[in-house]
Design a protein around this motif. Sequence first.
Motif, PDB file in Angstrom:
ATOM      1  N   UNK A   1      -4.575  11.998   6.862  1.00  0.00           N
ATOM      2  CA  UNK A   1      -5.182  10.685   7.055  1.00  0.00           C
ATOM      3  C   UNK A   1      -4.200   9.794   7.797  1.00  0.00           C
ATOM      4  N   UNK A   2      -4.720   8.944   8.678  1.00  0.00           N
ATOM      5  CA  UNK A   2      -3.915   7.916   9.328  1.00  0.00           C
ATOM      6  C   UNK A   2      -4.421   6.554   8.859  1.00  0.00           C
ATOM      7  N   UNK A   3      -3.486   5.664   8.518  1.00  0.00           N
ATOM      8  CA  UNK A   3      -3.822   4.282   8.158  1.00  0.00           C
ATOM      9  C   UNK A   3      -3.122   3.372   9.151  1.00  0.00           C
ATOM     10  N   UNK A   4      -3.885   2.545   9.837  1.00  0.00           N
ATOM     11  CA  UNK A   4      -3.312   1.645  10.835  1.00  0.00           C
ATOM     12  C   UNK A   4      -3.519   0.195  10.421  1.00  0.00           C
ATOM     13  N   UNK A   5      -2.428  -0.463  10.028  1.00  0.00           N
ATOM     14  CA  UNK A   5      -2.458  -1.873   9.645  1.00  0.00           C
ATOM     15  C   UNK A   5      -1.655  -2.730  10.613  1.00  0.00           C
ATOM     16  N   UNK A   6      -1.317  -2.191  11.787  1.00  0.00           N
ATOM     17  CA  UNK A   6      -0.422  -2.879  12.713  1.00  0.00           C
ATOM     18  C   UNK A   6      -1.124  -4.050  13.399  1.00  0.00           C
ATOM     19  N   UNK A   7      -0.351  -5.112  13.644  1.00  0.00           N
ATOM     20  CA  UNK A   7      -0.872  -6.267  14.378  1.00  0.00           C
ATOM     21  C   UNK A   7      -0.068  -7.511  14.050  1.00  0.00           C
TER      22      UNK A   7
ATOM     23  N   UNK B   1       0.823  -1.206   0.000  1.00  0.00           N
ATOM     24  CA  UNK B   1       0.000   0.000   0.000  1.00  0.00           C
ATOM     25  C   UNK B   1       0.862   1.263   0.000  1.00  0.00           C
ATOM     26  N   UNK B   2       1.989   1.260   0.695  1.00  0.00           N
ATOM     27  CA  UNK B   2       2.902   2.405   0.652  1.00  0.00           C
ATOM     28  C   UNK B   2       3.343   2.660  -0.785  1.00  0.00           C
TER      29      UNK B   2
ATOM     30  N   UNK C   1      -8.210   5.121   8.573  1.00  0.00           N
ATOM     31  CA  UNK C   1      -8.481   3.805   7.991  1.00  0.00           C
ATOM     32  C   UNK C   1      -7.853   2.771   8.911  1.00  0.00           C
ATOM     33  N   UNK C   2      -8.681   1.952   9.501  1.00  0.00           N
ATOM     34  CA  UNK C   2      -8.276   1.070  10.584  1.00  0.00           C
ATOM     35  C   UNK C   2      -8.416  -0.398  10.168  1.00  0.00           C
ATOM     36  N   UNK C   3      -7.336  -1.157  10.262  1.00  0.00           N
ATOM     37  CA  UNK C   3      -7.413  -2.573   9.927  1.00  0.00           C
ATOM     38  C   UNK C   3      -8.367  -3.304  10.859  1.00  0.00           C
ATOM     39  N   UNK C   4      -9.097  -4.260  10.295  1.00  0.00           N
ATOM     40  CA  UNK C   4      -9.881  -5.228  11.040  1.00  0.00           C
ATOM     41  C   UNK C   4      -9.966  -6.472  10.148  1.00  0.00           C
ATOM     42  N   UNK C   5     -10.847  -7.391  10.442  1.00  0.00           N
ATOM     43  CA  UNK C   5     -10.879  -8.639   9.685  1.00  0.00           C
ATOM     44  C   UNK C   5     -12.280  -9.231   9.686  1.00  0.00           C
TER      45      UNK C   5
ATOM     46  N   UNK D   1      -5.519  -9.099  -4.280  1.00  0.00           N
ATOM     47  CA  UNK D   1      -4.678  -8.035  -3.749  1.00  0.00           C
ATOM     48  C   UNK D   1      -4.896  -6.723  -4.491  1.00  0.00           C
ATOM     49  N   UNK D   2      -5.010  -6.775  -5.815  1.00  0.00           N
ATOM     50  CA  UNK D   2      -5.207  -5.546  -6.593  1.00  0.00           C
ATOM     51  C   UNK D   2      -6.498  -4.845  -6.192  1.00  0.00           C
ATOM     52  N   UNK D   3      -7.560  -5.605  -5.977  1.00  0.00           N
ATOM     53  CA  UNK D   3      -8.829  -4.996  -5.568  1.00  0.00           C
ATOM     54  C   UNK D   3      -8.755  -4.474  -4.141  1.00  0.00           C
ATOM     55  N   UNK D   4      -8.011  -5.152  -3.269  1.00  0.00           N
ATOM     56  CA  UNK D   4      -7.857  -4.622  -1.910  1.00  0.00           C
ATOM     57  C   UNK D   4      -7.175  -3.261  -1.956  1.00  0.00           C
ATOM     58  N   UNK D   5      -6.112  -3.148  -2.768  1.00  0.00           N
ATOM     59  CA  UNK D   5      -5.410  -1.868  -2.893  1.00  0.00           C
ATOM     60  C   UNK D   5      -6.331  -0.792  -3.469  1.00  0.00           C
ATOM     61  N   UNK D   6      -7.085  -1.149  -4.493  1.00  0.00           N
ATOM     62  CA  UNK D   6      -8.012  -0.188  -5.087  1.00  0.00           C
ATOM     63  C   UNK D   6      -9.052   0.268  -4.065  1.00  0.00           C
ATOM     64  N   UNK D   7      -9.559  -0.689  -3.271  1.00  0.00           N
ATOM     65  CA  UNK D   7     -10.586  -0.348  -2.296  1.00  0.00           C
ATOM     66  C   UNK D   7     -10.035   0.559  -1.199  1.00  0.00           C
ATOM     67  N   UNK D   8      -8.817   0.278  -0.741  1.00  0.00           N
ATOM     68  CA  UNK D   8      -8.213   1.126   0.292  1.00  0.00           C
ATOM     69  C   UNK D   8      -8.040   2.553  -0.223  1.00  0.00           C
ATOM     70  N   UNK D   9      -7.570   2.695  -1.449  1.00  0.00           N
ATOM     71  CA  UNK D   9      -7.392   4.036  -2.009  1.00  0.00           C
ATOM     72  C   UNK D   9      -8.742   4.707  -2.249  1.00  0.00           C
TER      73      UNK D   9
END
Length: 303
Positions: free
Chosen positions: A60-66, A16-17, A110-114, A201-209
């Motif tokens: 914006x803050x994006x948190x993907x930590x875990x 994502x970076x 934008x906060x990671x969850x599952x 993966x490509x759609x995940x990146x598109x959705x995040x953006x």
Amino acid sequence: MRILMAGASGFLGTRLVERLRASGHDVTRLVRRPASEPDEITWEPSQGRLDPAVVAAADTVINLAGAGVGDHRWTPRYKSLLRSSRVDSTGTIARAIKQLPAADRPGTLLQASAVGWYGDTGDREVTEEEPAGRTFLADVCRVWEAAARPAEDAGTRVVPMRTGLVLDPGAGLLKPLLLPFKLGGGARIDAGRQWMPWIGLADWMDAAEFLLTHDEVAGPVNMVGPQPVTNAEFTKALGRAVHRPALLVVPSVVIRAALGEFGGEIRNSQRVLPSVLERAGFRFTYADIDSALRNALNREPSA
């Protein structure tokens, strides 16, 4: 945008970076070690330490930590780490946002969850309105998302991204499966009736953006493809993608013996739909499992 990101060194964070910088955004990475690059800032989420001024500099803050869910056997100690690594990082960011004057707060978190949020839902189709389930991962997701509440209370738009099984040959679900499937050892779990919420993966990146710029979207978002498949259907599709038969069956008791409690979570059925994304107008490039697998296997594995 000026973006502050936690978890930037992980599988999704690294990619994502790259994507955000290619789109012209300025990304600063939070790291737990001493900062060694100009784009890095040190923080200590386990101690709740993050300079609010660092957060104030971001739009914006994006948190993907875990900690990785499948990285180790689920001992009591590792289960505690799965929870604390998520809650501590999210709470530290959310409290830093709340400490700031209103004019200095970032507009979006934008906060990671599952999809683990939903637990085992059988054959039912579930959307973002579904309450948390009763499994260990569901409880982790519940406290994980709740830790972001101070930022939401402060007026920041919080978007928990409930991610499904991301398809990439270098990580996640596909990495351990590819070799046995290529050798003709592809197998479903039991009868293969459990539903699998996947996303390319490509759609995940598109959705995040997409979520960065669609301010009307707030609250949880299912980051999954629009056509969930059963384990049996996924097994056949991956066999087709690698041009090998996939006729074997692995009893769930074997998976549970090999992986412990995590193996039991793998057996859960989750027919999750991306209702919020679709209502917001997001369009998937790889909407079916066959096209998503073809795209994943035609790319270089992620580092």
